[in-house]
Design a protein around this motif. Structure first.
Motif, PDB file in Angstrom:
ATOM      1  N   GLU A 280       3.107 -34.714 -23.680  1.00 13.71           N
ATOM      2  CA  GLU A 280       2.207 -34.389 -24.676  1.00 13.71           C
ATOM      3  C   GLU A 280       0.901 -34.066 -24.226  1.00 13.71           C
ATOM      4  OE1 GLU A 280       0.731 -33.109 -28.179  1.00 13.71           O
ATOM      5  OE2 GLU A 280       2.668 -33.633 -27.763  1.00 13.71           O
ATOM      6  N   THR A 281       0.463 -35.029 -23.207  1.00 17.10           N
ATOM      7  CA  THR A 281      -0.760 -34.643 -22.477  1.00 17.10           C
ATOM      8  C   THR A 281      -0.600 -33.341 -21.552  1.00 17.10           C
ATOM      9  OG1 THR A 281      -1.261 -37.050 -22.268  1.00 17.10           O
ATOM     10  CG2 THR A 281      -2.686 -35.502 -20.970  1.00 17.10           C
ATOM     11  N   GLN A 284      -1.273 -30.349 -23.924  1.00 22.44           N
ATOM     12  CA  GLN A 284      -2.594 -30.173 -24.501  1.00 22.44           C
ATOM     13  C   GLN A 284      -3.283 -29.548 -23.332  1.00 22.44           C
ATOM     14  OE1 GLN A 284      -3.719 -33.977 -25.593  1.00 22.44           O
ATOM     15  NE2 GLN A 284      -2.472 -34.236 -27.651  1.00 22.44           N
ATOM     16  N   GLN A 288      -5.375 -26.033 -23.294  1.00 21.14           N
ATOM     17  CA  GLN A 288      -6.821 -26.042 -22.982  1.00 21.14           C
ATOM     18  C   GLN A 288      -7.529 -25.201 -21.757  1.00 21.14           C
ATOM     19  OE1 GLN A 288      -7.771 -30.038 -23.198  1.00 21.14           O
ATOM     20  NE2 GLN A 288      -7.452 -30.319 -25.334  1.00 21.14           N
TER      21      GLN A 288
END
Length: 306
Positions: A280-281, A284, A288
């Motif tokens: 999940e990180t 993200q 970004q």
């Protein structure tokens, strides 16, 4: 494929191939870059191909071949045979890209002997020029076999702190020079941000790699400080260290690369945490810090002259 996010299984070392594939699929990703020991643990390359396919995934790369620097004849034969096996494994799991960590000095071979089929050498052999010559000879020996199997040997320059034990190839320029005698479809390069971010010639060499059609893989992770006690574990999640991901990613896209982007992180805390958190990180931070620059860049042929 266009900038698809891929998990390199070095990021989740506590998972089997089946577990890693399941975690990747559950995270909504469609690509995975396995390491060879997971193939062996899963029952071989053919069984591993079935695991990857059953999860709806595509293999982006196979890690790793290389370690071509043994100075003695038995060591060289063993290294070449190990790489031929890796080439066959890559073809079986459906990837054309075999990552090549070329090997360090024979004097340091014992430090990583537990990781690959490395024959221990005399501690006196610190001839780095000779080691680089043997890498070139080994690549030339393997190219025809790789071509027969539709596999590209993907040279990975490593940060200079690994020159003694893992790779006498430290810069992207060196990797491109080594690849130059061979067709681009048989020898390419991988750009790993941890290893190349510091290079003052990086922009020019990325452009050269693109012009020569040799960019086979783009791997992202950060360069953390302070260095870990084990320098191998000094990688970080994108944004946690000192790599300028937007700039490097823009250069990569301007060079014409549109393929998958692998996340490969060796970091004890990240490696030990729940894989769902890591994935999940990853998603993200990729969204970004990396993807906007990749999508916003224009290929060199279209970019305005500066």
């Amino acid at each position: 494929m266009s900038f698809e996010l891929s998990l390199n299984t070095g990021t989740t070392p506590n998972l089997s191939l089946e577990q890693a594939a399941e975690a990747v699929a559950e995270a909504g990703l469609t690509h995975i870059g396995p390491w060879r020991h997971l193939l062996e643990q899963a029952g071989g390359a053919q069984r591993s191909a079935a695991i990857i396919a059953a999860a709806g995934l595509t293999a982006t790369t196979l890690c790793r071949g290389g370690f071509l620097t043994p100075a003695d004849a038995p060591g060289r034969r063993a290294a070449l045979e190990s790489n031929r096996t890796a080439i066959r494994e890559a073809a079986m799991i459906g990837t054309a890209e075999l990552i090549m960590v070329v090997g360090g000095l024979p004097a340091a071979a014992h430090l990583i002997g537990g990781h690959d089929d490395v024959v221990e050498q005399s501690i006196a052999d610190k001839d780095i020029l000779g080691a680089r010559e043997r890498v070139a000879e080994g690549i030339a020996e393997l190219v025809p076999y790789a071509a027969e199997h539709g596999v590209r040997l993907v040279l990975e320059p490593l940060h200079p702190m690994y020159a003694a034990d893992r790779a006498v190839l430290s810069t992207l320029g060196e990797a491109l020079d080594l690849a130059a005698p061979h067709p681009a479809q048989t020898v390419g390069v991988v750009l790993d941000t941890f290893h190349v971010w510091w290079d003052p010639q990086l922009r020019e060499m990325i452009a050269r790699a693109g012009a020569e059609h040799r960019i086979a893989s783009y791997q992202v992770c950060d360069f953390n400080l302070p260095l870990a006690a084990d320098a191998l574990k000094s990688r970080g999640m994108m944004g946690d260290g000192y790599v300028d991901f937007p700039t490097i990613s823009r250069w990569v896209a301007e060079a014409g690369y549109t393929g998958p982007v692998e996340v490969e992180i060796f970091n004890q805390q990240i490696n030990d945490q729940d894989a769902a958190i890591t994935l999940e990180t990853m998603k993200q931070r990729f969204a970004q810090l990396v993807l906007p620059a990749l999508k916003g860049a224009r290929p060199a042929a279209e970019a305005p002259v500066r």
